[in-house]
Scaffold this active site. Structure first.
Site, PDB file in Angstrom:
ATOM      1  N   ASP A  19      -4.714   2.986  -5.996  1.00 20.61           N
ATOM      2  CA  ASP A  19      -5.705   2.205  -6.744  1.00 20.61           C
ATOM      3  C   ASP A  19      -6.608   3.108  -7.590  1.00 20.61           C
ATOM      4  OD1 ASP A  19      -6.939  -0.099  -7.564  1.00 20.61           O
ATOM      5  OD2 ASP A  19      -8.196  -0.300  -5.775  1.00 20.61           O
ATOM      6  N   HIS A  36      -2.469   3.915 -16.147  1.00 19.09           N
ATOM      7  CA  HIS A  36      -1.213   3.660 -15.418  1.00 19.09           C
ATOM      8  C   HIS A  36      -0.173   4.761 -15.704  1.00 19.09           C
ATOM      9  CE1 HIS A  36      -2.761  -0.018 -13.910  1.00 19.09           C
ATOM     10  NE2 HIS A  36      -2.789  -0.643 -15.075  1.00 19.09           N
ATOM     11  N   SER A  64       1.183  -5.912  -6.951  1.00 12.08           N
ATOM     12  CA  SER A  64       1.043  -6.942  -5.917  1.00 12.08           C
ATOM     13  C   SER A  64       1.361  -8.330  -6.459  1.00 12.08           C
ATOM     14  CB  SER A  64      -0.380  -6.923  -5.346  1.00 12.08           C
ATOM     15  OG  SER A  64      -1.277  -7.518  -6.258  1.00 12.08           O
ATOM     16  N   GLU A  66      -0.562 -10.589  -6.453  1.00  5.00           N
ATOM     17  CA  GLU A  66      -1.795 -11.053  -7.118  1.00  5.00           C
ATOM     18  C   GLU A  66      -2.018 -10.368  -8.468  1.00  5.00           C
ATOM     19  OE1 GLU A  66      -1.791 -10.174  -3.718  1.00  5.00           O
ATOM     20  OE2 GLU A  66      -1.568 -12.308  -3.286  1.00  5.00           O
ATOM     21  N   ASN A  67      -1.304  -9.275  -8.721  1.00  2.00           N
ATOM     22  CA  ASN A  67      -1.525  -8.543  -9.979  1.00  2.00           C
ATOM     23  C   ASN A  67      -1.036  -9.308 -11.214  1.00  2.00           C
ATOM     24  OD1 ASN A  67      -1.068  -5.285  -8.412  1.00  2.00           O
ATOM     25  ND2 ASN A  67      -2.965  -6.318  -8.939  1.00  2.00           N
ATOM     26  N   GLU A 208      -3.061   3.898  10.940  1.00  2.00           N
ATOM     27  CA  GLU A 208      -4.334   4.596  10.721  1.00  2.00           C
ATOM     28  C   GLU A 208      -4.633   4.536   9.226  1.00  2.00           C
ATOM     29  OE1 GLU A 208      -6.200   5.919  13.165  1.00  2.00           O
ATOM     30  OE2 GLU A 208      -4.699   5.243  14.613  1.00  2.00           O
TER      31      GLU A 208
HETATM   32  C1  IPE Z   1      -3.927  -3.171  -4.907  1.00  2.00           C
HETATM   33  O1  IPE Z   1      -4.842  -2.830  -5.881  1.00  2.00           O
HETATM   34  C2  IPE Z   1      -2.556  -3.317  -5.521  1.00  2.00           C
HETATM   35  C3  IPE Z   1      -1.911  -2.073  -5.954  1.00  2.00           C
HETATM   36  C4  IPE Z   1      -2.389  -0.886  -5.805  1.00  2.00           C
HETATM   37  C5  IPE Z   1      -0.620  -2.250  -6.572  1.00  2.00           C
HETATM   38  P1  IPE Z   1      -5.692  -3.946  -6.634  1.00  2.00           P
HETATM   39  O2  IPE Z   1      -6.494  -3.247  -7.656  1.00  2.00           O
HETATM   40  O3  IPE Z   1      -4.808  -5.044  -7.101  1.00  2.00           O
HETATM   41  O4  IPE Z   1      -6.610  -4.511  -5.473  1.00  2.00           O
HETATM   42  P2  IPE Z   1      -7.997  -5.290  -5.542  1.00  2.00           P
HETATM   43  O5  IPE Z   1      -7.869  -6.358  -6.593  1.00  2.00           O
HETATM   44  O6  IPE Z   1      -9.052  -4.293  -5.910  1.00  2.00           O
HETATM   45  O7  IPE Z   1      -8.211  -5.816  -4.154  1.00  2.00           O
HETATM   46  C1  IPE Z   2      -3.914   0.419  -9.451  1.00  2.00           C
HETATM   47  O1  IPE Z   2      -4.931   0.672 -10.354  1.00  2.00           O
HETATM   48  C2  IPE Z   2      -2.644  -0.011 -10.150  1.00  2.00           C
HETATM   49  C3  IPE Z   2      -2.304  -1.429  -9.942  1.00  2.00           C
HETATM   50  C4  IPE Z   2      -2.954  -2.289  -9.208  1.00  2.00           C
HETATM   51  C5  IPE Z   2      -1.118  -1.928 -10.635  1.00  2.00           C
HETATM   52  P1  IPE Z   2      -5.827  -0.492 -10.936  1.00  2.00           P
HETATM   53  O2  IPE Z   2      -5.214  -0.953 -12.213  1.00  2.00           O
HETATM   54  O3  IPE Z   2      -6.081  -1.559  -9.931  1.00  2.00           O
HETATM   55  O4  IPE Z   2      -7.171   0.283 -11.239  1.00  2.00           O
HETATM   56  P2  IPE Z   2      -8.654  -0.241 -11.049  1.00  2.00           P
HETATM   57  O5  IPE Z   2      -8.786  -0.756  -9.659  1.00  2.00           O
HETATM   58  O6  IPE Z   2      -8.869  -1.325 -12.066  1.00  2.00           O
HETATM   59  O7  IPE Z   2      -9.501   0.957 -11.291  1.00  2.00           O
HETATM   60 MG    MG Z   3      -7.508  -1.845  -8.549  1.00  2.00          MG
END
Ligand code: IPE
Ligand code: IPE
Ligand code: MG
Length: 249
Positions: A19, A36, A64, A66-67, A208
């Site tokens: 993340d 990314h 995810s 949800e993404n 863990e």
């Molecule tokens: C979790 O990160 C999903 C991935 C790393 C692929 P998100 O950025 O989607 O999680 P939330 O929205 O902060 O919970």
């Molecule tokens: C994780 O980074 C990658 C995915 C969830 C696909 P994010 O894109 O969630 O980065 P933040 O959380 O917005 O910084």
């Molecule tokens: Mg994120």
């Protein structure tokens, strides 16, 4: 499958919630897609490190369930990065004897991505080095529901009552996407969030957790080693009594 190893210094299976790509990019005044791209470089580096350290399974949370709520442009970009990676880096996996696998709902993925995943899986299926499990269109709740459906659709379930009495933890585990993969021992999350975000809900019952403030593109080999060191210092009890030893009451 449940982990039955107690107090082993090295985790057999590590999961990573990668993340912070967006925040890393925002800090530099560049687009989220730039974050990314950089995140993918980190993933490649950490795959190599984990393999060198003797990790047997590495599950990377790539995208995810949800993404999909994100802007289409960002979603398309992430999918194209995954595809590009699978096409271009097959040699890297081959050279390092790494087996590529997938977890998540394939039916929700575009046919070209499914084709690349299938090819990568087939090409690397006999490699006996570390297994890299890509969690793509993955949600922990969705994975449990899909496993329950598989269980219920088995021919041996003639009635609801029979199915209900036959369902137990082992049966559900057996119906998950990759039942031969042991439960994760260690879950690393970058970018400082203290939540699971629907990652490996079933399998991580006794994992863990290691959480770092570092954004994923900044996560280094040293950070990975710090997570392993933190893991080695944990006492895993799996619900049993604590060992009474020096420094413990
Ligand atoms: C979790 O990160 C999903 C991935 C790393 C692929 P998100 O950025 O989607 O999680 P939330 O929205 O902060 O919970
Ligand atoms: C994780 O980074 C990658 C995915 C969830 C696909 P994010 O894109 O969630 O980065 P933040 O959380 O917005 O910084
Ligand atoms: Mg994120």
């Amino acid at each position: 499958m449940k982990s039955e190893k107690l107090n082993e210094a090295l985790p057999c299976h590590v999961g990573i919630i990668m993340d912070g790509n967006g925040r890393w990019a925002a800090k530099r005044g560049i687009t989220r897609t730039g974050g990314h791209t950089e995140g993918l470089k980190t993933a490649r580096r950490i795959v190599e490190t984990a393999s060198n350290r003797g990790i047997r399974y590495l599950t990377l949370f790539v995208f995810s369930t949800e993404n999909w709520k994100r802007a289409a442009l960002e979603v398309d970009f992430i999918m194209s990065l995954v595809k590009q990676h699978l096409v271009r880096e097959l040699d890297f996996y081959r050279k390092n004897n790494l087996r590529i696998r997938h977890t998540g709902d394939v039916t929700g993925l575009a046919p070209d991505i499914i084709a690349e995943i299938d090819e990568a899986r087939a090409d690397t299926k006999d490699f006996n080095g570390m297994q890299v499990i890509l969690a793509l269109n993955y949600g922990g709740r969705d994975a449990i529901i899909r496993a329950a459906r598989r269980f219920l659709l088995q021919p041996l379930n003639n009635s609801c009552a029979e199915a209900a009495s036959a369902l137990n933890e082992d049966e559900l585990s057996r119906n998950m996407d990759n039942p031969d993969v042991p439960d994760p021992d260690l879950i690393i999350r970058t970018a400082g969030e203290f939540r699971t975000s629907n990652f490996l809900l079933w399998e991580a019952a006794y994992a863990e957790y290691f959480i770092t403030d570092k954004f994923w593109p900044d996560f280094s080999t040293e950070d990975f080693d710090a997570a392993l060191a933190a893991y080695a210092a944990r006492e895993r009890r799996f619900g049993a009594n604590a060992k009474i030893g020096a420094g413990r009451r």
